[in-house]
Write a protein that holds these residues in place. Structure first.
Motif, PDB file in Angstrom:
ATOM      1  N   ARG A  41       0.678  -1.052  -0.098  1.00 17.96           N
ATOM      2  CA  ARG A  41      -0.054  -0.016   0.036  1.00 17.96           C
ATOM      3  C   ARG A  41       0.898   1.565  -0.046  1.00 17.96           C
ATOM      4  O   ARG A  41       0.504   2.305  -0.736  1.00 17.96           O
ATOM      5  N   GLN A  42       1.946   0.946   0.748  1.00 22.11           N
ATOM      6  CA  GLN A  42       2.944   2.242   0.726  1.00 22.11           C
ATOM      7  C   GLN A  42       3.418   2.674  -0.740  1.00 22.11           C
ATOM      8  O   GLN A  42       3.341   3.871  -1.303  1.00 22.11           O
ATOM      9  N   LYS A  44       2.256   1.694  -3.492  1.00 26.61           N
ATOM     10  CA  LYS A  44       1.429   2.170  -4.405  1.00 26.61           C
ATOM     11  C   LYS A  44       1.169   3.676  -4.511  1.00 26.61           C
ATOM     12  O   LYS A  44       0.650   4.188  -5.584  1.00 26.61           O
ATOM     13  N   LYS A  45       1.402   4.543  -3.516  1.00 25.68           N
ATOM     14  CA  LYS A  45       1.256   5.729  -3.388  1.00 25.68           C
ATOM     15  C   LYS A  45       2.533   6.377  -3.946  1.00 25.68           C
ATOM     16  O   LYS A  45       2.193   7.755  -4.354  1.00 25.68           O
ATOM     17  N   TRP A  46       3.470   5.759  -4.132  1.00 27.80           N
ATOM     18  CA  TRP A  46       4.881   6.301  -4.683  1.00 27.80           C
ATOM     19  C   TRP A  46       4.680   6.730  -6.202  1.00 27.80           C
ATOM     20  O   TRP A  46       4.038   6.047  -6.839  1.00 27.80           O
ATOM     21  N   ASN A  47       5.432   7.879  -6.448  1.00 27.96           N
ATOM     22  CA  ASN A  47       5.316   7.972  -8.130  1.00 27.96           C
ATOM     23  C   ASN A  47       6.262   7.063  -8.811  1.00 27.96           C
ATOM     24  O   ASN A  47       7.059   6.439  -8.148  1.00 27.96           O
ATOM     25  N   LYS A  51       9.686   4.336  -7.876  1.00 28.78           N
ATOM     26  CA  LYS A  51       9.317   2.847  -8.183  1.00 28.78           C
ATOM     27  C   LYS A  51      10.551   2.516  -8.912  1.00 28.78           C
ATOM     28  O   LYS A  51      11.001   1.191  -8.745  1.00 28.78           O
TER      29      LYS A  51
END
Length: 72
Positions: A41-42, A44-47, A51
Protein backbone atom coordinates in the motif's frame (compact mmCIF):
# COMPACT_ATOMS: atom_id res chain seq x y z
CA UNK A 1 2.60 -18.95 -4.49
CA UNK A 2 1.18 -15.61 -5.52
CA UNK A 3 4.06 -14.86 -7.91
CA UNK A 4 3.48 -18.22 -9.61
CA UNK A 5 -0.26 -17.46 -9.91
CA UNK A 6 0.53 -14.17 -11.60
CA UNK A 7 3.15 -15.73 -13.89
CA UNK A 8 0.72 -18.41 -15.08
CA UNK A 9 -2.16 -15.90 -15.30
CA UNK A 10 -4.26 -17.89 -12.84
CA UNK A 11 -5.60 -14.62 -11.44
CA UNK A 12 -7.92 -13.35 -14.19
CA UNK A 13 -8.51 -9.62 -14.10
CA UNK A 14 -5.23 -8.93 -12.34
CA UNK A 15 -2.82 -6.30 -13.61
CA UNK A 16 -0.38 -9.01 -14.69
CA UNK A 17 -3.00 -10.90 -16.71
CA UNK A 18 -4.38 -7.73 -18.29
CA UNK A 19 -1.01 -6.38 -19.42
CA UNK A 20 0.85 -9.67 -19.99
CA UNK A 21 3.47 -9.03 -17.32
CA UNK A 22 5.59 -12.14 -16.74
CA UNK A 23 8.98 -10.87 -15.54
CA UNK A 24 9.59 -10.31 -11.83
CA UNK A 25 12.12 -7.47 -11.50
CA UNK A 26 11.74 -6.62 -7.80
CA UNK A 27 10.46 -8.16 -4.58
CA UNK A 28 10.74 -7.85 -0.81
CA UNK A 29 10.34 -10.52 1.83
CA UNK A 30 8.29 -9.74 4.96
CA UNK A 31 7.80 -11.56 8.24
CA UNK A 32 4.02 -11.29 8.13
CA UNK A 33 1.29 -10.99 5.53
CA UNK A 34 0.14 -7.79 7.21
CA UNK A 35 3.62 -6.30 6.88
CA UNK A 36 3.70 -7.14 3.19
CA UNK A 37 0.27 -5.62 2.60
CA UNK A 38 1.24 -2.46 4.46
CA UNK A 39 4.40 -2.11 2.35
CA UNK A 40 2.46 -2.76 -0.88
CA UNK A 41 0.00 0.00 0.00
CA UNK A 42 2.88 2.36 0.79
CA UNK A 43 4.62 1.72 -2.55
CA UNK A 44 1.38 2.05 -4.53
CA UNK A 45 1.25 5.71 -3.40
CA UNK A 46 4.74 6.41 -4.73
CA UNK A 47 5.36 8.12 -8.05
CA UNK A 48 6.78 6.15 -10.97
CA UNK A 49 10.31 7.55 -10.61
CA UNK A 50 10.57 6.33 -6.99
CA UNK A 51 9.38 2.85 -8.04
CA UNK A 52 11.87 2.71 -10.91
CA UNK A 53 14.67 3.76 -8.55
CA UNK A 54 13.69 0.97 -6.16
CA UNK A 55 13.99 -1.58 -8.99
CA UNK A 56 17.29 -0.13 -10.26
CA UNK A 57 18.86 -0.34 -6.78
CA UNK A 58 18.06 -4.05 -6.43
CA UNK A 59 18.20 -5.19 -10.04
CA UNK A 60 19.98 -2.74 -12.38
CA UNK A 61 19.92 -5.25 -15.26
CA UNK A 62 16.18 -5.84 -14.88
CA UNK A 63 16.75 -9.62 -14.79
CA UNK A 64 13.87 -12.00 -14.04
CA UNK A 65 14.08 -12.75 -10.30
CA UNK A 66 11.32 -15.37 -10.19
CA UNK A 67 13.77 -18.26 -9.75
CA UNK A 68 15.31 -16.55 -6.70
CA UNK A 69 12.06 -16.74 -4.76
CA UNK A 70 11.85 -19.32 -2.02
CA UNK A 71 8.83 -21.63 -2.16
CA UNK A 72 5.95 -20.82 0.22
Amino acid sequence: GRAWQHRTRMRPGSFTAKYGVVILVWFEAHETREGAIQRERQIKKWNRLWKLRLIEEMNPGWHDLFERLEPD
